[in-house]
Design an enzyme around this catalytic site. Sequence first.
Site, PDB file in Angstrom:
ATOM      1  N   GLU A 252       0.807  -1.218   0.000  1.00 25.80           N
ATOM      2  CA  GLU A 252       0.000   0.000   0.000  1.00 25.80           C
ATOM      3  C   GLU A 252       0.843   1.271   0.000  1.00 25.80           C
ATOM      4  OE1 GLU A 252      -3.797   0.216   2.139  1.00 25.80           O
ATOM      5  OE2 GLU A 252      -3.348  -1.749   2.963  1.00 25.80           O
ATOM      6  N   HIS A 268       7.312 -26.717   5.547  1.00 25.79           N
ATOM      7  CA  HIS A 268       6.618 -27.941   5.130  1.00 25.79           C
ATOM      8  C   HIS A 268       6.114 -27.861   3.693  1.00 25.79           C
ATOM      9  CE1 HIS A 268       6.794 -29.670   9.179  1.00 25.79           C
ATOM     10  NE2 HIS A 268       6.766 -28.395   9.551  1.00 25.79           N
ATOM     11  N   LYS A 364     -13.451   0.051  -4.744  1.00 25.47           N
ATOM     12  CA  LYS A 364     -14.573   0.361  -3.840  1.00 25.47           C
ATOM     13  C   LYS A 364     -15.637   1.160  -4.577  1.00 25.47           C
ATOM     14  CE  LYS A 364     -12.247   0.025   0.642  1.00 25.47           C
ATOM     15  NZ  LYS A 364     -11.858   0.638   1.892  1.00 25.47           N
TER      16      LYS A 364
END
Length: 372
Positions: A252, A268, A364
């Site tokens: 950001e 893993h 948005k």
Amino acid sequence: MSLHANPLAPTPGVLDDLEAIRILDRSGMLDLTEAFPQQCRDAAAIASSFVSQLPPAAKPTQVVITGLGGSAIGGDLTASLAAASADVPIVVNRDYDLPGFVGPQTLVIASSYSGNTEETLSAYRHAREAGCRIVCVTSGGELARMAEADGAPVCRIPRGRPPRASTGYLLIPTLAVVASCVALDADSGPEALGAAIELLTDCSRRWGRHVPLADNPAKQIALALHGRIPIFYGTQGYRGVLAVRWKGQFNENAKSHAFANVLPEQNHNEILGWDQARTQAQNWSVVFLRDPLELTATPRIAKRVEVLRTVIGNKADQHEVWAEGTTLMQRLLSLMYLGDFASVYAAFLNGVDPTAIAGIDLLKSELARMEG
Ligand code: F6R
């Protein structure tokens, strides 16, 4: 931090050029970052007055903190701080819906800086339908309007800042609400804030704009990562949350891609990705987010870092950054704060305004225009 010469770095002069910083930092992200300790002090006062006025309530059987982006991180940090001592589960939710288990004995904390994030508004409605006890942390918007109409307590925080630069306002009331009904250790609950804010004040002096690159580790890490894709590895627990925070801040503020993972899980699966990385990783930099207690309290984690560093070898640049302080609150906040500073300096090296978030704003506004 270990620093290697970065051939991709531009002239680093901008980091010590106060006039260039003033021009790039049009909306004052560095001012907000430097003033973070004061924000935490204000937030502690807001939180304690808010919590003292909460109506008495039965102990919840679960706590769900719901929010997105900069408003979710306060939930993650709260959950990390409470992990060792909480006697009920604390779940962070980043979606339109809440988990199916929520009900009248669930405390839902709806966290949205603007109060207008649609996923959080939807989760709030879900909590209301499920009969949950709801508390909101917001600067206003539709969330405050709905909650006040429903009689749900609203902790109002000051408006007018980017959410990611409001972490004190979002974390501290959330933590205080959780601490009002869930057991927290002394080094991670609200009473640990005073000493942590003192340490942050000292960090702000050491990492702020007036400290030149040669003496400023926040500027140095920004420069070391410039032009590279950072991979933030949290070495366990809260460092995993902070790896995501560092990534989000580089995304950001610096408008840079970044990736994050946490040990032991990384060992893993992702560790094998380094096999093929010899050519891919030329422009990657790995940053290990470390805690000084690892060396004594969790030597198996320290060993994992050592082995992973050998596996990565010289395929990518490697750095380590360390939390400061003794309490969990100090270590967590200091390590977060270093990333906040580094990401703002990374923005200046990229020649961008750290505050602007055009892509998020576009998304948005397009969704707000959509019906249904
Ligand atoms: C912007 C930022 C974003 C927002 C997110 C949710 O600074 O950090 O990640 O936090 O888009 O918006 P709010 O916080 O208003 O609910």
